[in-house]
Design a protein around this motif. Structure first.
Motif, short mmCIF file in Angstrom:
data_model
loop_
_atom_site.label_atom_id
_atom_site.label_comp_id
_atom_site.label_asym_id
_atom_site.label_seq_id
_atom_site.Cartn_x
_atom_site.Cartn_y
_atom_site.Cartn_z
N ARG A 34 118.43 64.06 68.43
CA ARG A 34 118.10 63.01 67.46
C ARG A 34 118.83 63.27 66.15
NH1 ARG A 34 112.98 64.56 69.13
NH2 ARG A 34 112.40 65.17 67.00
N ALA A 35 119.01 62.19 65.39
CA ALA A 35 119.70 62.32 64.11
C ALA A 35 118.94 63.26 63.19
CB ALA A 35 119.81 60.95 63.46
N PRO A 36 119.64 63.96 62.30
CA PRO A 36 118.96 64.84 61.36
C PRO A 36 117.85 64.10 60.63
CG PRO A 36 121.34 65.14 61.22
CD PRO A 36 121.10 64.01 62.18
N GLY A 37 116.70 64.76 60.55
CA GLY A 37 115.57 64.17 59.83
C GLY A 37 114.67 63.30 60.68
N MET A 38 115.12 62.98 61.90
CA MET A 38 114.28 62.12 62.74
C MET A 38 113.23 63.01 63.44
SD MET A 38 115.26 59.44 65.78
CE MET A 38 116.04 58.17 64.79
N THR B 30 128.22 65.67 69.10
CA THR B 30 127.06 65.08 68.42
C THR B 30 126.16 66.21 67.97
OG1 THR B 30 125.49 63.24 68.58
CG2 THR B 30 125.51 64.78 70.42
N TRP B 31 125.19 65.90 67.11
CA TRP B 31 124.29 66.97 66.64
C TRP B 31 123.32 67.40 67.74
CZ3 TRP B 31 125.89 69.42 62.79
CH2 TRP B 31 126.34 68.84 61.61
N GLY B 32 123.12 68.71 67.84
CA GLY B 32 121.98 69.23 68.58
C GLY B 32 120.91 69.54 67.56
N GLU C 189 122.65 73.00 66.19
CA GLU C 189 123.97 73.33 66.76
C GLU C 189 124.75 72.03 66.93
OE1 GLU C 189 121.30 74.38 69.49
OE2 GLU C 189 121.19 72.22 69.53
N ILE C 190 125.99 72.18 67.33
CA ILE C 190 126.80 71.00 67.64
C ILE C 190 126.96 70.95 69.15
CG2 ILE C 190 129.07 69.94 67.41
CD1 ILE C 190 129.31 71.38 64.69
N CYS C 191 126.60 69.80 69.71
CA CYS C 191 126.75 69.66 71.17
C CYS C 191 128.15 69.17 71.48
CB CYS C 191 125.75 68.64 71.70
SG CYS C 191 124.08 69.16 71.53
#
Lengths: 838, 127
Positions: free
Chosen positions: A191-195, A564-566, A576-578
């Motif tokens: 999910r996006a940061p902060g979600m 995308t963001w992990g 992490e970065i996926c």
């Protein structure tokens, strides 16, 4: 990490990295938008075929004593109608919708396992073609979409129809499982940061529940299908009473899947409703927390109802009472949602655009279906109307009302995002009203037909029984509904050319997918957002423009990787970065080889089937090879980024590990179904018999288990060592684990070899044989993947700086060891202690 | 022993842990399987005379199991709910949401067990 960028150059590079290959190369696409749309379009084609079959059935029943089609063809038509609609339309279309939407809603660039999406699609496509081919060959299954034994067994269905169903559906189920696993992990980990969980779009909660229900709900049917196919092809008598089996075991396993299936279909559709109602009411959803509670509740309770499909088969009274009560209870979470929807409508200012019209249709029809569901949960009423058209009517009210109407609402709502154009309001209204009126004419009256005693699955009936006019009107209603569907399809096709251009957020929606271009780019977001609330677009209507201008995060593409963001499963903070794989032919090759297995099993060409299995394993292992530190993936470099978050392959707990654990949960559900079958036959099969001394060598099993345990411990030691940053001796440790595991496999084969199992004579031996094969499969796989890990260490793809893969493999060893000892305890020691033949 | 293990597991997790969202209903599922499966196995091994009515060893055992399960679930609901009234660290924004939903789920699981078990009080077990 955050900041503006040279947008045009960056976007060009993003397009290059994320684009599908042109021409035939598009078959190697793994991008979620492409795969999601393929799922939906294919599902719609299957829907049309299923609809034509329904029209055939309704035409035959329109008048008494009609002989438009033969009884044989009628049986094939209703079986295939149910099969196509349940397995090839409802689930795949909803999965396709989820695959398409979820990354866009959670602010990610793709799903977390794109190659699995592609594999799932091809398994679905090939499985569907295999099943449908039986229809065109005139040898389709004809035992009903539930394939009850012994009707579907070789005695009563000697042709290949049942085999087409069993093999094809199992193939399609692989697709559902793939989607279930990857949607679960994607929602939880990308999910996006902060979600945070509490800011997650409500649709994601529904899809998360659906995905987990697939993970736990589909394995019983996969097991049942394998067992029945083994009975039909190899004569192993799991469902044959004379040999100690029980046909009711099929019903239990089928409905263990079948009842949750209804909710697997309903939940995403309800997710569409919960997403659309706030948009068209112009206010947030009332009772978000209550709805989350009711989603989770539905997900669990729906597993406790399966026996209500079997009230007439001779279940003990008390058990019937348990399931009757549980069946009524499931109405409670559904009611919570309905009241929350009504409250949102009540408190908002509703705009009755086309999607809302379909939602209103849903509310009316689904509530009626729910009420007849409560009626059917009452045992005495159930006995009265069992196997009549009342049940058919109820089922269609729940499934068409609960799935098809919300799906149409979703289609009208989200299609402008896909095509960039709006559909016709006028044609849409014609489509809706024809469908709504036609549906109710068909099925409302069918309740009455059922109450008057007309049984289901009869291809004709005598005149003068009071069913004539009801059937005629039902058939007319069916054709009106078909006209409505045709109108919707026409609108859908025409709008691509004649629809007016959609504005950037045509419905004034609040969720992230409307921040994207129309149609969205393959990477979705140029830069990824930080989320502050549940309604990001209502808080910040300009968010889309700012993200497209690169004002979000993860704005680096020089490395040429899809990323995308992990993020943390609860807080949504980046961890992490996926690294996501690019276009790949492996999924198509693997699915093609599996299709070869399927077809050769149908033709009874067993050597070809073995060859196909080998051919399927090769691309799958090769696929796993191109991961992590592999040169074509993300090899270590001298200046491996230290100041940014690490790539998944440099961590100890990336989404891949979660994928393994969720997969093992599904595998565990299948194993538990096997245990259920074992105990069920033991306690309920009328002719069950077992020797006092079991046929398996106790000492052989103990020795084999000891070797497995040692191998497992050795592997764990190496994984821990890598996690500590120590790589000395790890390679040899993994080779030792491989060797110990190989010895375990050999000893298990020896136990199986010397056991005097009469697998075609009695169900007891057949179950033991299947259990041993299940253990062998897992053990052999553990050995192979450990050998591959040892080899990867040698090549530098796994090391102290790349410690991830052994952390992914370790749960598999733990699980394999666990099921071995549980099997020994429950299949061997417990019967000995209790007296096997009791 | 099973109750003790569950309690230990529960106590190790904070009330804001997402596992709380599924623990209550998982216990309900296990209880449901234990009651349904236990009934089947017990009836296979030692079915009581039907004329003894609803009160017999099998029914009483299942009722005791149910009461223990319900008490444990109710305690889970209470603990989760209590934690939502505590001072919450503003950085742990998840805690009230998960704890409140979990409290509801524990409570519903307890209620569901009570409602489903009701027929045990009225029907003889092995008919």
């Amino acid at each position: 990490m955050t900041g503006t960028v040279e947008t045009s150059k960056f976007v060009r590079e993003l397009n290059r990295v994320w684009a599908n290959l042109p021409g035939w190369g598009s078959l190697s696409a793994v991008n979620h938008s492409t795969i999601g749309l393929r799922f939906m379009v294919t599902g719609m084609v299957f829907f049309l075929i299923g609809g034509i079959l329904a029209m055939l059935v309704r035409t035959q029943l329109a008048l008494p004593e009609q002989d438009l089609i033969s009884a044989e063809l009628y049986n094939q038509a209703f079986t295939m109608h149910g099969t196509v609609m349940m397995f090839l339309f409802a689930i795949p279309v909803l999965e396709g919708l989820a695959i398409y939407l979820i990354p866009k809603m959670i602010g990610a660039r793709d799903l977390v396992f794109p190659r699995i999406s592609a594999l799932g699609y091809y398994c679905y496509l090939f499985g569907g073609i295999i099943i449908l081919s039986s229809l065109f060959l005139g040898i389709a299954p004809d035992s009903g979409w539930f394939m009850y034994t012994p009707l579907s067994s070789s005695v009563f269905s000697p042709g290949p129809g049942s085999d087409f169903w069993l093999l094809g559906i199992t193939f399609v189920e692989i697709s559902a499982m793939a989607a279930g696993i990857e949607l679960t992990v994607s929602i939880l980990r990308t999910r996006a940061p902060g979600m945070t969980l509490s800011r997650m779009p409500i649709f994601c909660w529904y899809i998360l529940a659906m995905a987990l229900m697939i993970v736990f709900g589909f394995p019983p049917l996969i097991l049942a299908s394998i067992l029945l196919e083994l009975e039909r092809a190899a004569g192993m008598p799991f469902f044959d009473v004379a040999a100690g089996g029980d046909p009711l075991l099929w019903q239990h396993l089928f409905w263990l899947f079948g009842h949750p299936e209804v909710y697997i279909i309903f939940l995403p559709a309800a997710g569409i409703v919960s997403t659309l109602i706030p948009v068209f009411s112009g206010r947030p959803l009332v009772g978000y927390r209550w709805i989350v509670l009711s989603i989770i509740l539905t997900g669990f309770i729906s597993f406790g109802l399966w026996v209500h499909h079997m009230f007439t088969v001779g279940i003990p009274q008390l058990a019937q009472a348990f399931f009757s009560v549980a069946s009524m209870m499931v109405a409670v979470p559904t009611a919570i949602q309905v009241f929350a929807w009504l409250a949102t409508l009540w408190m908002g200012k509703v705009v009755f655009r086309l999607p809302m019209l379909w939602i209103m249709g849903f509310l009316v029809i689904f509530v009626c279906g729910g009420l007849t569901g409560v009626m059917l949960a009452l045992v005495p009423f159930n006995w009265q109307v069992h196997d009549t058209h009342f049940v058919v009517a109820h089922m269609h009210y729940v499934l068409v009302g609960g799935m098809f109407f919300p799906l149409m609402a979703g289609l009208y709502y989200w299609l402008p995002l896909v095509s960039g154009r709006m559909l016709s309001e006028r044609m849409g209204r014609w489509g809706f009203w024809l469908t709504f009126i036609g549906f109710n004419t068909t099925f409302l009256l069918m309740h009455l037909t059922g109450l008057l005693g007309m049984p289901r699955r009869v291809y004709t009936y005598e005149a003068g029984l009071g069913w004539d006019w009801l059937n005629l009107l039902s058939s007319i209603g069916g054709f009106i509904m078909a006209a409505g569907v045709a109108m919707v399809l026409l609108d859908l096709l025409l709008h691509y050319r004649f629809g007016r251009k959609a504005t950037s957020n045509p419905w004034q929606a609040d969720t992230l997918e409307w921040a994207l271009d129309k149609p969205p780019a393959p990477y979705n977001f140029v830069s990824l957002p930080r989320i502050q609330s549940r309604s990001p677009l209502w808080d910040d209507p300009e968010l889309g423009e700012r993200l497209q201008a690169g004002e979000g995060s993860l704005v680096s593409i020089e490395h040429g990787r899809r990323e995308t963001w992990g993020t943390d499963a609860v807080t949504g903070e980046p961890s992490e970065i996926c690294h996501l794989p690019t276009n790949s032919w492996w999924p198509l090759m693997a699915a093609g080889a599996l299709a070869l297995v399927c077809v050769s099993l149908l033709m009874r060409w067993y050597p070809v089937a073995i060859l196909g299995a080998v051919l399927a394993a090769l691309p799958l292992f090769r696929w796993s090879w191109e991961n992590g530190g592999h040169p074509s993936a993300a090899p270590l470099t001298p200046n491996d980024v230290e100041d940014e978050l690490p790539l998944e392959s440099r961590t100890l707990d990336g989404p891949g590990r979660w994928g393994m654990i969720i997969t093992l949960l599904a595998d565990g559900a299948l194993y538990l179904s096997l245990l259920f079958g074992w105990f069920y036959l033991w306690t309920a099969a009328p002719q069950w018999s077992a020797p006092d001394d079991g046929p398996l060598s106790i000492w052989g099993l103990v020795l084999s288990g000891a070797l497995l345990t040692l191998a497992s411990l050795r592997f764990r030691q190496q994984a821990r060592r890598l996690a500590r940053g120590d790589e000395i001796g790890v390679q040899s440790g993994l080779w030792q684990a491989t060797a110990l595991g190989a010895l375990h496999v050999l000893s298990l084969i020896a136990v199986l070899w010397v056991a005097p199992l009469a697998i075609t004579d009695n169900a007891y031996d057949a179950v033991l044989f299947f259990m041993l094969l299940f253990l062998l499969f897992h053990s052999a796989l553990a050995v192979i993947i450990t050998a591959l890990q040892a080899w990867r260490i040698k090549l530098g793809y796994v090391s102290a700086r790349l410690p991830y893969e052994p952390q992914v493999v370790w749960p598999f060893w733990l699980y394999t060891t666990g099921i071995f000892w549980v099997s020994v305890a429950l299949f061997v020691f417990l019967p000995m202690a209790w007296g096997a033949s009791t | 022993m099973k109750q003790f293990l569950m309690k230990q597991t529960f106590m190790k997790l904070s009330t804001g842990h997402p596992a709380q969202l599924v623990i209550g209903l998982t216990v309900w599922c296990v209880w449901f399987v234990a009651v349904y499966g236990g009934l089947s196995v017990a009836c296979e091994l030692a079915a009581p005379e039907p004329n003894r009515g609803a009160f017999n060893t099998i029914s009483l055992t299942l009722i005791v199991l149910t009461v223990l399960t319900v008490l444990w679930l109710a305690w889970g609901a209470w603990t989760c709910w209590q934690s939502t009234t505590d001072e919450v660290d503003s950085t742990e924004r998840q805690t009230p949401f998960i704890a409140r939903v979990s409290a509801g789920l524990y409570a519903v699981a307890a209620l569901a067990a009570l409602i489903v078990v009701w027929p045990l009080l009225m029907l003889p077990p092995c008919l």
